[in-house]
Design a protein around this motif. Sequence first.
Motif, mmCIF file in Angstrom:
data_model
loop_
_atom_site.group_PDB
_atom_site.id
_atom_site.type_symbol
_atom_site.label_atom_id
_atom_site.label_comp_id
_atom_site.label_asym_id
_atom_site.label_seq_id
_atom_site.Cartn_x
_atom_site.Cartn_y
_atom_site.Cartn_z
ATOM 1 N N SER A 38 -10.914 -51.694 -54.409
ATOM 2 C CA SER A 38 -11.610 -51.323 -53.079
ATOM 3 C C SER A 38 -12.920 -50.789 -53.037
ATOM 4 O O SER A 38 -12.982 -49.525 -53.970
ATOM 5 N N LEU A 39 -13.858 -51.052 -52.511
ATOM 6 C CA LEU A 39 -15.186 -50.102 -52.081
ATOM 7 C C LEU A 39 -15.503 -49.990 -50.745
ATOM 8 O O LEU A 39 -15.165 -50.903 -49.817
ATOM 9 N N THR A 40 -15.624 -48.639 -50.494
ATOM 10 C CA THR A 40 -15.691 -48.152 -49.027
ATOM 11 C C THR A 40 -17.071 -47.378 -49.152
ATOM 12 O O THR A 40 -17.604 -46.600 -49.525
ATOM 13 N N TYR A 41 -18.135 -48.156 -48.050
ATOM 14 C CA TYR A 41 -19.365 -47.491 -47.723
ATOM 15 C C TYR A 41 -19.258 -46.774 -46.398
ATOM 16 O O TYR A 41 -18.792 -47.281 -45.520
ATOM 17 N N THR A 42 -19.858 -45.693 -46.412
ATOM 18 C CA THR A 42 -19.996 -44.850 -44.993
ATOM 19 C C THR A 42 -21.251 -44.337 -44.804
ATOM 20 O O THR A 42 -21.865 -44.198 -45.695
ATOM 21 N N GLY A 43 -21.595 -44.284 -43.642
ATOM 22 C CA GLY A 43 -22.816 -43.693 -43.100
ATOM 23 C C GLY A 43 -22.852 -43.370 -41.745
ATOM 24 O O GLY A 43 -22.021 -43.732 -40.784
ATOM 25 N N HIS A 44 -23.847 -42.145 -41.175
ATOM 26 C CA HIS A 44 -23.692 -41.866 -40.119
ATOM 27 C C HIS A 44 -25.348 -41.320 -39.680
ATOM 28 O O HIS A 44 -25.837 -40.897 -40.402
ATOM 29 N N ILE A 45 -25.556 -41.281 -38.287
ATOM 30 C CA ILE A 45 -26.779 -40.741 -37.951
ATOM 31 C C ILE A 45 -26.276 -40.153 -36.714
ATOM 32 O O ILE A 45 -25.583 -40.719 -35.609
ATOM 33 N N ALA A 46 -26.833 -38.733 -36.342
ATOM 34 C CA ALA A 46 -26.356 -38.006 -35.415
ATOM 35 C C ALA A 46 -27.583 -37.318 -34.797
ATOM 36 O O ALA A 46 -28.465 -36.863 -35.400
ATOM 37 N N TYR A 47 -27.633 -37.006 -33.352
ATOM 38 C CA TYR A 47 -28.635 -36.097 -32.716
ATOM 39 C C TYR A 47 -28.026 -35.326 -31.651
ATOM 40 O O TYR A 47 -27.088 -35.792 -30.786
ATOM 41 N N THR A 48 -28.386 -34.242 -31.547
ATOM 42 C CA THR A 48 -28.029 -33.079 -30.635
ATOM 43 C C THR A 48 -29.179 -32.648 -29.864
ATOM 44 O O THR A 48 -30.220 -32.292 -30.304
ATOM 45 N N GLU A 49 -28.823 -32.514 -28.595
ATOM 46 C CA GLU A 49 -30.149 -31.960 -27.661
ATOM 47 C C GLU A 49 -29.493 -31.070 -26.744
ATOM 48 O O GLU A 49 -28.448 -31.209 -26.090
ATOM 49 N N PRO A 50 -30.118 -29.592 -26.669
ATOM 50 C CA PRO A 50 -29.764 -28.612 -25.650
ATOM 51 C C PRO A 50 -30.050 -28.897 -24.466
ATOM 52 O O PRO A 50 -31.121 -29.423 -24.305
ATOM 53 N N LEU A 51 -29.104 -28.570 -23.509
ATOM 54 C CA LEU A 51 -29.430 -28.911 -21.885
ATOM 55 C C LEU A 51 -29.527 -27.700 -21.184
ATOM 56 O O LEU A 51 -30.524 -27.573 -20.533
ATOM 57 N N TRP A 52 -28.682 -26.802 -21.546
ATOM 58 C CA TRP A 52 -29.022 -25.268 -20.736
ATOM 59 C C TRP A 52 -27.984 -24.467 -21.851
ATOM 60 O O TRP A 52 -27.714 -24.826 -22.916
ATOM 61 N N LYS A 53 -28.018 -23.080 -21.268
ATOM 62 C CA LYS A 53 -27.578 -22.259 -22.294
ATOM 63 C C LYS A 53 -25.896 -22.389 -22.926
ATOM 64 O O LYS A 53 -25.132 -22.827 -21.927
#
Length: 827
Positions: free
Chosen positions: A424-439
């Motif tokens: 078996s071959l397994t390929y993984t990937g991710h893209i993530a983004y975080t945005e501050p809203l308040w304190k």
Amino acid sequence: MLAIKPFILLLLLGIASLCLYAQNRPVLVRSPDTLRIKIDTLKTAIVTATLRPRIKRDTIEYNTENTRLHPNALVEELLGRFPGMQIDSYGNITYNGEKIQRLLVDGEDIFGSDPTIVTRNFGADKIAKVQVLDRRSDHTIFTGIDDGTRTKTINLVLKGSAKDGYFGKVEAGGNKDGYYNSNGALAAFRNREQITILGQASNTGIVGFSSNAGGSPSQVIFLSNMDPLGTSAGTGIPSFDAAGLHYANTWNGSGNHVMVNCQYNHYFTRPVTTTESWQTEANRLYGQYQQSNSINQQGQQLAYGVYDWASSPNSAVKLVLSGNNSQAQNQFEATDIGNFNDTLLNESRRTIQDKVSYQRIAGEISWRIRIGHQIGRTFSVSSGITKMDNSTHGYLYSLNSYYQSGTIESIDTVDQRKVITSHSLTYTGHIAYTEPLWKDAFFGMEYNLRIITDAPMTSTFNRGDGKYLQQIDSLSSHIKTQSINQRATFELQGKTQALNYIVGFDWIWYKYYQGNLLVDSISHLNSIDFAPRVGFSYAINSFSRLSFEYDGSPQRVSPGQLQPIINNSDPLHLTIGNPALKPGLEHDFSLEFSRLKTWLLNLKLNLRLIDNGISTKTTTDTLGRQISQPINVNGAHSAVLNFSLNRRLLGIDAGLDFAGTYGHTLNYVNADLSHNDAFTAGTGLSLNKYVPDKFSLLVKTNLTYFEQSSSINPAAPVRYWMQDHSGAITLFLIKNYELNTNATYTWHQKTASFHANTSVLFWNAYFGRNFLHNKLTARFLFNNILNKNAGITRTNTANINIESSTNILGHYWMVSATYHFDKKFKK
């Protein structure tokens, strides 16, 4: 029905009386020096009495900086003194009913998931704090996006004085009968740099890096191969050789870090097992009895490394590499007998021999950057690949006899060669983004992709030509598979001074393709799932906390469940796939309250609801041959309640716990849908007393009631009581001498299926003497003094009840010597 053996009561009363005498015996004060000793002892007692946890957000912390224990005490003995902490003879740790899955040292993972590597090798005097937490995954820590994964973890914080030198031990033991156990451990720390080297060789059933002082084996640290032919009869009495190396370092703050773990081990055992099972069916019971033995050996090498590089204050790169290789060789023999209500149906004699090979290599690289100057606005991306190769080459021989009215109706013989491979071959990937809203609050988005391709092949050859070259098409397959798993996550995370919270959900797209290369057929599976997630943890004050979690997650369908190919490694119990199988959906609710003050109270409730769950349909013909197939059902649910209460009373740490479980499962028995209800209720009491330089006492007792019923045969419920009592006392009444005795008594009540009570008293003892200012310890060990077999277990699943007994090491004695060393680095 609940009778406890009289000599057990006498033993416990005798131990308690001896301890009370030792604690309260008069002390003759003859001089100022003697008076100073007495005062110091009282001060130590006061310090140990204040060993109480504090809550720091999601972490429960014990301050052990000034805790006094006897010379050469190990971390395991320190943890055993904490209220709510339970450690069994195998080194398994539970805290308020939950199993500890990881153990860290200053935040570093040493050799993975076997806590005994640290608890039975590191000295307790090196530990400043012990922290208990639900650790988030490495993926969550790097990206900031919470994937909902939690691991119950203990983190040991070392004293500052332990981070400028090296310490460890070398141990060797044996006897004239050829039993031996030797191990060594070296741990070196300089600021945030650490190295640990371990080695062990034993044939006394100890699997893992642990001491032989207690006479009980520890957990298995190796990864056993998945053998599709099922050639293991149990655990047995393993011979185990292993070595391990751990290195970690952090520099220039916390952004630059490296960690490497390497292991080698070799495992050999000859288990002998007897198994009796009863399956409830409409108006009858199907009983099966098996006697089996096997020879199993496996060699394995593992390596795991992590490198974190902070190229700038706003950017970080993480590289993870891992790999392992293992080779196993097995032989298996078994005799099986089946009957309906004590009427003989069939008899089978089987032999299997095979070789199993497994290789895995994986790598992943991740990059994270902070966008702008605002803390919390980040972008991360990663990519990874994993390659696995698994192969099994073996031979199956089975002689099966079938009976009608007590006479043989037919006999068939299976003589085949098996080749089972997977690449078996397994390929993984991710893209993530975080945005501050308040304190202290931010919004996160993430897209995850996982693609798995494989071409598993099963080839079965008959011996009809004498050379196992005639392929059996009905027992052979060669398919090509591809699964694509996409996950989009949206969540809000935040915290206040006392509250941590998360609200989010996942959209999950799952697609599976399977093409049969032998018969030119194609099958597809597509599903879209919505999985919400809600959680909060509120620290009411420094000693009280309330938390709640809800998580929805899909039950995935594996290729083996879909593949419609018969596996006949056990001709009386065949398994086939179900191409129409669909994924299920689990809803998990968890509510927990902790109050850690004078009374240490912990209450946790778990509830699970399953939609379209994956269960089993088992069809039994008139000759007792069974065919099992995965199938979807609706309505399964379960609930678990754990309650514990601990307090120091009259100088003794006392604990009371209660655990209750209820499960409703569904499965098909022939054409009937069986609704199965199982209920378990148990309560336990523990007493723990430690007086420096005098004695250590631990007594635990548990009573459990089990009841199970099935709708297809309400007249055949299963009900029984279980008892589990243990006690251990160590005496230090004479300077430099140590005397320990420990015993465990288990009892299972007979039932309509299992016609006899089972009771076992497992008793060990050792005598030790310290030399060279406590650096050298000599011990004389007695293991399993009464020569009892404690390898008896009962399991209950749906409408099937199983009792098994496996061989363990009988009574023996051993002489051992352990040398402890502790040095500071030169300035």
